[in-house]
Design a protein around this motif. Structure first.
Motif, PDB file in Angstrom:
ATOM      1  N   THR A  17     -13.066  -3.047  16.896  1.00 37.72           N
ATOM      2  CA  THR A  17     -13.808  -3.601  18.034  1.00 37.72           C
ATOM      3  C   THR A  17     -12.867  -4.159  19.096  1.00 37.72           C
ATOM      4  N   THR A  18     -11.561  -4.163  18.825  1.00 40.09           N
ATOM      5  CA  THR A  18     -10.581  -4.622  19.802  1.00 40.09           C
ATOM      6  C   THR A  18      -9.696  -3.449  20.191  1.00 40.09           C
ATOM      7  N   LYS A  19      -8.729  -3.721  21.074  1.00 41.39           N
ATOM      8  CA  LYS A  19      -7.830  -2.661  21.534  1.00 41.39           C
ATOM      9  C   LYS A  19      -6.969  -2.133  20.397  1.00 41.39           C
ATOM     10  N   GLU A  20      -6.591  -3.024  19.478  1.00 44.35           N
ATOM     11  CA  GLU A  20      -5.749  -2.620  18.360  1.00 44.35           C
ATOM     12  C   GLU A  20      -6.571  -1.867  17.320  1.00 44.35           C
ATOM     13  N   PRO A  21      -6.108  -0.692  16.875  1.00 46.94           N
ATOM     14  CA  PRO A  21      -6.852   0.032  15.839  1.00 46.94           C
ATOM     15  C   PRO A  21      -6.797  -0.702  14.509  1.00 46.94           C
ATOM     16  N   LYS A  22      -7.696  -0.337  13.629  1.00 46.92           N
ATOM     17  CA  LYS A  22      -7.686  -0.880  12.275  1.00 46.92           C
ATOM     18  C   LYS A  22      -6.714  -0.062  11.420  1.00 46.92           C
ATOM     19  N   TRP A  23      -5.901  -0.764  10.643  1.00 44.16           N
ATOM     20  CA  TRP A  23      -5.023  -0.128   9.661  1.00 44.16           C
ATOM     21  C   TRP A  23      -5.598  -0.461   8.285  1.00 44.16           C
ATOM     22  N   ILE A  24      -6.258   0.493   7.672  1.00 49.01           N
ATOM     23  CA  ILE A  24      -6.905   0.257   6.385  1.00 49.01           C
ATOM     24  C   ILE A  24      -5.906   0.557   5.262  1.00 49.01           C
ATOM     25  N   PRO A  25      -5.573  -0.441   4.434  1.00 53.74           N
ATOM     26  CA  PRO A  25      -4.621  -0.181   3.350  1.00 53.74           C
ATOM     27  C   PRO A  25      -5.214   0.761   2.294  1.00 53.74           C
ATOM     28  N   ILE A  26      -4.424   1.722   1.878  1.00 47.64           N
ATOM     29  CA  ILE A  26      -4.781   2.588   0.760  1.00 47.64           C
ATOM     30  C   ILE A  26      -3.764   2.315  -0.342  1.00 47.64           C
ATOM     31  N   PRO A  37       0.823  -1.212   0.000  1.00 46.50           N
ATOM     32  CA  PRO A  37       0.000   0.000   0.000  1.00 46.50           C
ATOM     33  C   PRO A  37       0.857   1.262   0.000  1.00 46.50           C
ATOM     34  N   MET A  38       0.296   2.358  -0.497  1.00 52.04           N
ATOM     35  CA  MET A  38       1.000   3.641  -0.445  1.00 52.04           C
ATOM     36  C   MET A  38       0.945   4.234   0.961  1.00 52.04           C
ATOM     37  N   MET A  39      -0.112   3.872   1.708  1.00 46.50           N
ATOM     38  CA  MET A  39      -0.274   4.365   3.075  1.00 46.50           C
ATOM     39  C   MET A  39      -1.362   3.549   3.761  1.00 46.50           C
ATOM     40  N   TYR A  40      -1.555   3.802   5.042  1.00 49.48           N
ATOM     41  CA  TYR A  40      -2.657   3.203   5.801  1.00 49.48           C
ATOM     42  C   TYR A  40      -3.472   4.315   6.440  1.00 49.48           C
ATOM     43  N   ALA A  41      -4.788   4.137   6.475  1.00 44.68           N
ATOM     44  CA  ALA A  41      -5.671   5.012   7.238  1.00 44.68           C
ATOM     45  C   ALA A  41      -6.011   4.288   8.530  1.00 44.68           C
ATOM     46  N   THR A  42      -5.797   4.924   9.655  1.00 44.54           N
ATOM     47  CA  THR A  42      -6.069   4.278  10.938  1.00 44.54           C
ATOM     48  C   THR A  42      -7.415   4.734  11.481  1.00 44.54           C
ATOM     49  N   THR A  43      -8.124   3.777  12.048  1.00 43.23           N
ATOM     50  CA  THR A  43      -9.419   4.069  12.655  1.00 43.23           C
ATOM     51  C   THR A  43      -9.670   3.027  13.731  1.00 43.23           C
ATOM     52  N   SER A  44     -10.677   3.242  14.567  1.00 41.74           N
ATOM     53  CA  SER A  44     -10.924   2.325  15.679  1.00 41.74           C
ATOM     54  C   SER A  44     -11.591   1.050  15.196  1.00 41.74           C
ATOM     55  N   PHE A  89     -19.044   8.124   3.737  1.00 42.26           N
ATOM     56  CA  PHE A  89     -17.599   8.207   3.590  1.00 42.26           C
ATOM     57  C   PHE A  89     -16.969   7.642   4.860  1.00 42.26           C
ATOM     58  N   ALA A  90     -16.074   6.662   4.718  1.00 43.41           N
ATOM     59  CA  ALA A  90     -15.406   6.045   5.862  1.00 43.41           C
ATOM     60  C   ALA A  90     -13.942   5.831   5.528  1.00 43.41           C
ATOM     61  N   SER A  91     -13.167   5.427   6.530  1.00 41.98           N
ATOM     62  CA  SER A  91     -11.753   5.128   6.293  1.00 41.98           C
ATOM     63  C   SER A  91     -11.606   4.033   5.251  1.00 41.98           C
ATOM     64  N   GLU A  92     -12.556   3.081   5.249  1.00 42.26           N
ATOM     65  CA  GLU A  92     -12.470   1.943   4.335  1.00 42.26           C
ATOM     66  C   GLU A  92     -12.675   2.330   2.879  1.00 42.26           C
ATOM     67  N   CYS A  93     -13.536   3.304   2.632  1.00 45.22           N
ATOM     68  CA  CYS A  93     -13.796   3.680   1.244  1.00 45.22           C
ATOM     69  C   CYS A  93     -14.589   4.968   1.184  1.00 45.22           C
ATOM     70  N   ARG A  94     -14.484   5.630   0.048  1.00 47.21           N
ATOM     71  CA  ARG A  94     -15.373   6.745  -0.247  1.00 47.21           C
ATOM     72  C   ARG A  94     -16.419   6.195  -1.199  1.00 47.21           C
ATOM     73  N   ALA A  95     -17.523   5.746  -0.640  1.00 50.55           N
ATOM     74  CA  ALA A  95     -18.475   4.921  -1.377  1.00 50.55           C
ATOM     75  C   ALA A  95     -19.247   5.669  -2.451  1.00 50.55           C
ATOM     76  N   GLY A  96     -19.430   6.972  -2.272  1.00 49.40           N
ATOM     77  CA  GLY A  96     -20.200   7.733  -3.230  1.00 49.40           C
ATOM     78  C   GLY A  96     -20.213   9.204  -2.871  1.00 49.40           C
ATOM     79  N   LEU A  97     -21.012   9.979  -3.576  1.00 47.12           N
ATOM     80  CA  LEU A  97     -21.089  11.418  -3.357  1.00 47.12           C
ATOM     81  C   LEU A  97     -22.537  11.885  -3.367  1.00 47.12           C
TER      82      LEU A  97
END
Length: 564
Positions: free
Chosen positions: A115-124, A106-113, A336-344
């Motif tokens: 359901t566990t202690k570890e945050p989600k690292w969403i690949p971009i 990935p070029m980067m990761y977007a971090t967001t919360s 719009f979420a960290s996982e995707c920009r679903a639409g406009l």
């Protein structure tokens, strides 16, 4: 005249690239089902040689002769995923492996919360950023011009996250996609922002809001962008508290020494300032005339505000409804979420047009969500007025990914259904984007019991939208525990939630979620609550209670069980 000419050129450029991308959307909107098929084939082709693609038979799925066969083979070979299913693969990418979920890294990761202690690292991925996010951003800017042609005739106050928040073990950046977009945008777009990107690196939120508004209130702002409407309230709160300091700074071209701003960030901001006694005098006159200054006073030419309206955020919109000029367009930010920009949002209202030419969507109807074998629907099968749980497939390594959201089909853009976000599901509460899970709350309480040597017989928490705070109710085993110990217990729980959930910490630190409010419950509180519910018609054998809720009816019951 020179300013108007420049504004016209910027508007022309944004209109040109925007119309180009709108034509692509309109082409997809002629046949939503065909666009879905083309997108799924494209994503599968892109990832077929990755480890995930090989394990899940992407090449074989692509041999499907029809759209129906393609969709069916995809469902059979790829199970529904949540983040924890994908975490091991993403961890491998984070540690430097290539070609795991998708080609390369990935070029980067977007971090967001999560359901566990570890945050989600969403690949971009580069593919997602260039093919989807970048092009959608150009169309997004054009949507403002469609409804308010002078949106870019002044400056823009845009609230984004930090472009760099940290790094994966292999050195890949993690941060905010919106922050990276602002950082890397063309120079003529950067010139529209009222403050440089360094303002978002200021750690102290009061100082950050101060710098944003000290810069913004000096200028002719025609566009305000922030996903969270609660931020609008916090910005205005900063104005209410520090207006005189802003005016003094504007008059002298300074940045208040009262504010805790890192030297490098202060230097970047101060380099942009020069004495502006005329604007300072204008603001003093406005204050003398109106008393409390609101955006309609200091930004009378504001054309467009874009922020979330749907779900729980409606309550914040009600609080700022009289802040802005009547002529300004208040447009929904969109799904719009960290996982995707679903639409406009294309119509200037609250309906998100999903983009089938950029993502592959699947849905399960709300009434079918607990089924072991739910009926999975395609985007074109949605019905107006019905609610669904969306699953997405993207160029970023998310395959049949459960968004944990409940959305409602609100209409259609040609053949493409439009949606509105309703709420998070599966034990997740989000008043203003904090996405706090029931399990995180339970873990924090149980750890606090051990740390403070205070055992509980029962506990429950509620989201209070009116207060923008969580209310915690505790029944202590020690009957002598009073409100002071209860407050200490709640503060310790709050501290643990901050450590466990990065989004909760951000919303607490930025004052969008206030300090929790805690109360002591009477003895046998759960038993008394259950008895009251059964008396009202609940079935004893099917009785269950979540421990973290947004439910005013249940909340009222527990308010009656508070120990005097």
């Amino acid at each position: 005249m020179q300013k108007e000419k420049k504004a016209g050129l910027i508007t022309f450029a944004l209109t040109w690239v925007g119309k180009k991308n709108k034509k692509i959307l309109d082409k997809a909107a002629k046949n939503c089902s065909k666009a879905e098929e083309k997108t799924l084939r494209s994503i599968l082709e892109y990832a077929k040689d990755s480890e995930w693609g090989k394990d899940h038979h992407f090449a074989e799925i692509l041999e499907a002769k029809s759209a129906a066969e393609l969709f069916e083979l995809y469902r059979k070979n790829v199970p529904i995923q949540d983040y924890e299913d994908l975490r091991p693969y993403i961890e491998r990418h984070k540690n430097g492996e290539e070609n795991v979920l998708f080609p390369g890294k990935p070029m980067m990761y977007a971090t967001t919360s999560g359901t566990t202690k570890e945050p989600k690292w969403i690949p971009i991925t580069h593919e997602y950023y260039q093919k989807v996010f970048s092009k959608m951003s150009k169309l997004w800017l054009y949507t403002f011009i469609m409804h308010r042609p002078k949106t870019f005739w002044g400056k823009c106050v845009s609230i984004v996250g930090k472009s760099i928040e940290g790094y994966a073990p292999d050195g890949t950046v993690c941060g905010s996609v919106s922050g990276v977009t602002q950082r890397d945008c063309p120079e003529f777009i950067k010139g529209l922002y009222s403050a440089p990107s360094e303002v978002f690196a200021i750690k102290d939120y009061t100082a950050r809001y101060y710098a944003l508004m000290r810069s913004g209130i000096e200028q002719n702002i025609t566009l305000l962008v922030t996903a969270n409407p609660s931020t609008i309230l916090e910005l205005q709160k900063n104005v209410d508290q520090y207006l005189d300091d802003y005016i003094d700074d504007i008059e002298h071209g300074t940045l208040s020494a009262k504010m805790n701003i890192e030297p490098e960030n202060r230097a970047a901001l101060e380099a942009r300032y020069s004495p502006n006694p005329e604007r300072a005098a204008e603001l003093r006159e406005l204050k003398a005339k109106y008393g409390r200054l609101l955006p309609k006073h200091y930004w009378p030419n504001l054309q467009t505000i874009t922020t979330w309206h749907c779900g729980n955020t409606k309550i914040y919109k009600d609080r700022y409804k009289d802040f802005f000029p009547e002529s300004a367009l208040d447009q929904e930010f969109g799904y719009f979420a960290s996982e995707c920009r679903a639409g406009l949002v294309m119509n200037g209202g609250d309906d998100t047009v999903l983009f089938p030419h950029n993502h592959y969507f699947e849905f399960v109807a709300e009434e079918d969500m607990e089924s072991e074998n739910p009926n999975v629907l395609q985007l074109h099968q949605l019905q107006k007025g019905k609610r669904y749980i969306p699953y997405i497939t993207t160029y970023g390594g998310l395959y049949r990914y459960n968004m944990n959201d409940l959305v409602e089909c609100s209409g259609a853009y040609k053949t493409i259904p439009t949606i509105r976000f309703i709420q998070k599901i599966n034990g997740i509460i989000s008043m203003t984007g904090e996405k706090l899970s029931e399990q995180q709350f339970i873990n924090a309480v149980e750890e606090t019991e051990k740390d403070l040597s205070q055992k509980l017989n029962f506990f429950v928490g509620f989201a209070d939208l009116q207060e923008s705070a969580y209310r915690f109710y505790f029944e202590f085993q020690d009957k002598s525990v009073g409100q002071d110990v209860c407050a200490q217990f709640a503060a310790a729980v709050d501290k643990k939630l901050k450590a466990e959930n990065v989004e909760y910490a951000a919303k607490r630190d930025s004052f969008r979620v206030k300090d929790p409010i805690a109360k002591v419950l009477v003895e046998n509180s759960f038993e008394k609550y259950k008895a009251a519910m059964i008396e009202k018609g609940a079935r004893d054998g099917q009785f269950k209670l979540n421990l973290l809720m947004q439910d005013e009816k249940r909340h009222e019951c527990f308010k009656e069980l508070v120990r005097e």
